[in-house]
Motif scaffolding. Structure first.
Motif, PDB file in Angstrom:
ATOM      1  N   ILE A  11     -41.309  43.782  96.007  1.00  0.00           N
ATOM      2  CA  ILE A  11     -42.240  44.162  97.159  1.00  0.00           C
ATOM      3  C   ILE A  11     -43.193  45.014  96.820  1.00  0.00           C
ATOM      4  CG2 ILE A  11     -42.491  44.868  99.537  1.00  0.00           C
ATOM      5  CD1 ILE A  11     -39.491  44.448  99.754  1.00  0.00           C
ATOM      6  N   ALA A  12     -44.469  44.949  96.975  1.00  0.00           N
ATOM      7  CA  ALA A  12     -45.455  45.568  96.603  1.00  0.00           C
ATOM      8  C   ALA A  12     -46.386  46.239  97.744  1.00  0.00           C
ATOM      9  CB  ALA A  12     -46.620  45.137  95.691  1.00  0.00           C
ATOM     10  N   ILE A  13     -46.748  47.307  97.761  1.00  0.00           N
ATOM     11  CA  ILE A  13     -47.791  48.135  98.864  1.00  0.00           C
ATOM     12  C   ILE A  13     -49.000  48.233  98.099  1.00  0.00           C
ATOM     13  CG2 ILE A  13     -48.323  49.970 100.348  1.00  0.00           C
ATOM     14  CD1 ILE A  13     -45.429  50.698 100.441  1.00  0.00           C
ATOM     15  N   GLY A  14     -50.139  47.564  98.244  1.00  0.00           N
ATOM     16  CA  GLY A  14     -51.452  47.368  97.547  1.00  0.00           C
ATOM     17  C   GLY A  14     -50.947  47.099  96.099  1.00  0.00           C
ATOM     18  N   GLU A  15     -51.217  47.798  94.941  1.00  0.00           N
ATOM     19  CA  GLU A  15     -50.935  47.236  93.682  1.00  0.00           C
ATOM     20  C   GLU A  15     -49.593  47.897  93.000  1.00  0.00           C
ATOM     21  OE1 GLU A  15     -53.129  45.703  91.253  1.00  0.00           O
ATOM     22  OE2 GLU A  15     -53.883  44.920  93.455  1.00  0.00           O
ATOM     23  N   LYS A  16     -48.879  48.775  93.981  1.00  0.00           N
ATOM     24  CA  LYS A  16     -47.856  49.471  93.431  1.00  0.00           C
ATOM     25  C   LYS A  16     -46.346  48.639  94.116  1.00  0.00           C
ATOM     26  CE  LYS A  16     -45.835  54.192  93.808  1.00  0.00           C
ATOM     27  NZ  LYS A  16     -45.411  55.109  95.027  1.00  0.00           N
ATOM     28  N   GLU A  17     -45.646  48.450  92.939  1.00  0.00           N
ATOM     29  CA  GLU A  17     -44.381  47.861  93.251  1.00  0.00           C
ATOM     30  C   GLU A  17     -43.433  48.806  93.705  1.00  0.00           C
ATOM     31  OE1 GLU A  17     -41.734  45.908  90.064  1.00  0.00           O
ATOM     32  OE2 GLU A  17     -42.189  44.354  91.177  1.00  0.00           O
ATOM     33  N   ILE A  18     -42.674  48.662  95.016  1.00  0.00           N
ATOM     34  CA  ILE A  18     -41.911  49.559  95.514  1.00  0.00           C
ATOM     35  C   ILE A  18     -40.356  49.124  95.144  1.00  0.00           C
ATOM     36  CG2 ILE A  18     -41.077  50.849  97.720  1.00  0.00           C
ATOM     37  CD1 ILE A  18     -43.933  51.562  96.718  1.00  0.00           C
ATOM     38  N   VAL A  19     -40.146  47.650  95.613  1.00  0.00           N
ATOM     39  CA  VAL A  19     -38.992  47.237  95.477  1.00  0.00           C
ATOM     40  C   VAL A  19     -38.746  46.398  94.483  1.00  0.00           C
ATOM     41  CG1 VAL A  19     -37.197  45.383  96.512  1.00  0.00           C
ATOM     42  CG2 VAL A  19     -38.295  47.498  97.809  1.00  0.00           C
ATOM     43  N   LYS A  20     -38.088  46.573  93.538  1.00  0.00           N
ATOM     44  CA  LYS A  20     -38.354  45.910  91.979  1.00  0.00           C
ATOM     45  C   LYS A  20     -37.035  45.003  91.472  1.00  0.00           C
ATOM     46  CE  LYS A  20     -40.370  50.418  90.944  1.00  0.00           C
ATOM     47  NZ  LYS A  20     -40.245  51.481  90.189  1.00  0.00           N
ATOM     48  N   GLY A  21     -36.742  44.030  92.374  1.00  0.00           N
ATOM     49  CA  GLY A  21     -35.865  42.859  92.151  1.00  0.00           C
ATOM     50  C   GLY A  21     -34.478  43.327  92.720  1.00  0.00           C
ATOM     51  N   TYR A  55     -46.748  45.232 103.566  1.00  0.00           N
ATOM     52  CA  TYR A  55     -46.023  44.801 102.337  1.00  0.00           C
ATOM     53  C   TYR A  55     -46.224  43.293 101.978  1.00  0.00           C
ATOM     54  CZ  TYR A  55     -44.006  49.113 104.595  1.00  0.00           C
ATOM     55  OH  TYR A  55     -43.877  50.260 104.882  1.00  0.00           O
ATOM     56  N   THR A  56     -46.513  43.476 100.650  1.00  0.00           N
ATOM     57  CA  THR A  56     -46.452  42.034  99.852  1.00  0.00           C
ATOM     58  C   THR A  56     -45.202  41.489  99.033  1.00  0.00           C
ATOM     59  OG1 THR A  56     -48.575  42.654  99.674  1.00  0.00           O
ATOM     60  CG2 THR A  56     -48.103  40.585  98.619  1.00  0.00           C
ATOM     61  N   ILE A  57     -44.722  40.566  99.536  1.00  0.00           N
ATOM     62  CA  ILE A  57     -43.486  40.348  98.548  1.00  0.00           C
ATOM     63  C   ILE A  57     -44.404  39.523  97.557  1.00  0.00           C
ATOM     64  CG2 ILE A  57     -41.709  38.523  98.368  1.00  0.00           C
ATOM     65  CD1 ILE A  57     -41.164  39.815 101.475  1.00  0.00           C
ATOM     66  N   THR A  58     -44.013  39.912  96.160  1.00  0.00           N
ATOM     67  CA  THR A  58     -44.748  39.421  95.361  1.00  0.00           C
ATOM     68  C   THR A  58     -43.793  38.280  94.469  1.00  0.00           C
ATOM     69  OG1 THR A  58     -43.932  41.159  94.077  1.00  0.00           O
ATOM     70  CG2 THR A  58     -46.270  41.354  94.614  1.00  0.00           C
ATOM     71  N   SER A  59     -42.502  38.434  94.549  1.00  0.00           N
ATOM     72  CA  SER A  59     -41.690  37.471  94.126  1.00  0.00           C
ATOM     73  C   SER A  59     -40.104  37.583  94.824  1.00  0.00           C
ATOM     74  CB  SER A  59     -41.531  37.350  92.537  1.00  0.00           C
ATOM     75  OG  SER A  59     -40.836  38.446  92.114  1.00  0.00           O
ATOM     76  N   GLY A  60     -39.443  36.463  94.693  1.00  0.00           N
ATOM     77  CA  GLY A  60     -38.232  36.485  95.262  1.00  0.00           C
ATOM     78  C   GLY A  60     -38.319  35.768  96.515  1.00  0.00           C
ATOM     79  N   ASP A  61     -37.096  35.843  97.256  1.00  0.00           N
ATOM     80  CA  ASP A  61     -36.953  35.121  98.453  1.00  0.00           C
ATOM     81  C   ASP A  61     -36.043  35.932  99.352  1.00  0.00           C
ATOM     82  OD1 ASP A  61     -37.749  33.132 100.497  1.00  0.00           O
ATOM     83  OD2 ASP A  61     -37.197  31.591  98.949  1.00  0.00           O
ATOM     84  N   VAL A  62     -36.378  35.503 100.675  1.00  0.00           N
ATOM     85  CA  VAL A  62     -35.126  35.827 101.644  1.00  0.00           C
ATOM     86  C   VAL A  62     -34.797  34.549 102.663  1.00  0.00           C
ATOM     87  CG1 VAL A  62     -34.533  37.350 103.795  1.00  0.00           C
ATOM     88  CG2 VAL A  62     -36.074  38.181 101.927  1.00  0.00           C
ATOM     89  N   ARG A 223     -34.381  49.451  93.398  1.00  0.00           N
ATOM     90  CA  ARG A 223     -33.106  48.446  93.127  1.00  0.00           C
ATOM     91  C   ARG A 223     -31.703  48.887  93.840  1.00  0.00           C
ATOM     92  NH1 ARG A 223     -35.722  49.512  88.441  1.00  0.00           N
ATOM     93  NH2 ARG A 223     -36.943  47.730  87.564  1.00  0.00           N
ATOM     94  N   ILE A 224     -30.775  48.068  93.800  1.00  0.00           N
ATOM     95  CA  ILE A 224     -29.574  48.447  94.154  1.00  0.00           C
ATOM     96  C   ILE A 224     -28.990  48.603  92.719  1.00  0.00           C
ATOM     97  CG2 ILE A 224     -27.101  47.526  94.882  1.00  0.00           C
ATOM     98  CD1 ILE A 224     -28.484  46.089  97.159  1.00  0.00           C
ATOM     99  N   VAL A 225     -28.370  50.033  92.501  1.00  0.00           N
ATOM    100  CA  VAL A 225     -27.829  50.393  91.322  1.00  0.00           C
ATOM    101  C   VAL A 225     -26.203  50.596  91.402  1.00  0.00           C
ATOM    102  CG1 VAL A 225     -29.944  51.331  90.458  1.00  0.00           C
ATOM    103  CG2 VAL A 225     -28.108  52.790  91.788  1.00  0.00           C
ATOM    104  N   LYS A 226     -25.675  50.266  92.559  1.00  0.00           N
ATOM    105  CA  LYS A 226     -24.275  50.701  92.508  1.00  0.00           C
ATOM    106  C   LYS A 226     -23.787  50.164  93.970  1.00  0.00           C
ATOM    107  CE  LYS A 226     -21.155  54.407  91.020  1.00  0.00           C
ATOM    108  NZ  LYS A 226     -20.843  53.759  89.721  1.00  0.00           N
TER     109      LYS A 226
END
Ligand code: ADP
Ligand code: MG
Length: 251
Positions: A11-21, A55-62, A223-226
């Motif tokens: 997920i990105a806000i503008g050009e900035k990726e916030i949620v990264k997979g 919020y722009t979903i740049t890839s992936g799915d729900v 990301r979820i790290v744990k």
């Protein structure tokens, strides 16, 4: 049984990726908690799932029961069974809680169906009693002049009335004192059953003493790290988020 699948979501806000997979599956009947430091993308995640236009979903799915919700408008996502309880609920001056919830309920019915007013109020009052919300609140404008805790209770009242398949609760515990926290937890626990699942975002382990999650996830830098069970939340409370970031640095 329902299933909410978040698949490698970016997920990105503008050009900035916030949620990264981010990948996570929630089955109905389960409560998942996401914990993580401020600014890590927790609110971004749930707002994007609900369809917030910033919020722009740049890839992936729900997927909800196998169907992508990303092609749906926010109201369709809501009607399909996804509910978002906001971290910062908006005030809606001029719209009473009773009318607001009634309109939301009516929107879920067929065009030729009419909501039965007396049954509606009976149900509303029942839920308000459960959440210990004074009945005079029904005629007040949604969230206008409410304290932080009252706003959070109002979010849970909406959730209780709409009976979603999946609730995304964004820091519902913030602004609640211990009594209000217990009341809200009772309300949420009363909703727990085989056809309801929840994703609870929280900053503190305290909420999880009252709404005990099946799974706990730590989110860090998008990301979820744990992931683990409730004991992870307790470990996190004791060791802090720095522990996770240090562990990541040495991994
Ligand atoms: P968290 O809920 O984990 O505290 P957020 O998802 O609110 O984190 O924010 C993640 C990052 O995205 C932060 O850097 C925040 O400033 C930024 N951000 C969130 N929403 C917006 C927005 N609507 N416009 C610009 N930046 C935003
Ligand atoms: Mg947040």
């Amino acid at each position: 049984m329902s299933k909410l699948e978040i698949k490698d979501l970016h997920i990105a806000i503008g050009e900035k990726e916030i949620v990264k997979g981010l990948t996570l599956t929630i089955n109905s009947g389960e409560v998942h908690a996401i914990m993580g430091p401020n600014g890590t993308g927790k609110s971004t995640l749930v707002k994007a799932i609900a369809g917030h236009p910033d919020y722009t979903i740049t890839s992936g799915d729900v997927l909800l029961d196998g169907e992508s919700v990303l092609v749906m408008e926010p109201d369709e996502r809501s009607r399909s069974g996804i509910f978002l309880a906001f971290q910062y609920p908006s005030e809606i001056p001029g719209v009473s809680i009773a009318n607001f919830l009634r309109a939301a309920q009516q929107a879920r019915m067929g065009e030729d169906e009419e909501l039965d007013a007396s049954a509606y109020y009976k149900r509303l009052y029942g839920k308000m009693d459960l959440l210990k919300i004074d009945r005079k609140f029904t005629s007040r404008s949604v969230n206008e002049g409410f304290s932080g805790g009252e706003k959070k209770r109002c979010e849970i009242l909406q959730m209780a009335m709409l009976e979603p398949k999946f609730a995304l609760m964004d820091e519902t515990d913030s602004g609640l004192d211990i009594d209000a926290l217990q009341i809200v937890a009772e309300g949420v626990n009363a909703m727990r059953n085989d056809s309801f699942g929840a994703l609870m975002i929280t900053h503190y382990q305290r909420l999880l003493d009252y709404i005990v999650p099946e799974h706990v996830h730590v989110m860090y830098d998008g990301r979820i790290v744990k992931s683990g069970d409730k004991s992870l939340a307790i470990e996190l409370e004791a060791k802090g988020y720095e522990w996770v970031s240090k562990e990541l640095a040495t991994a």
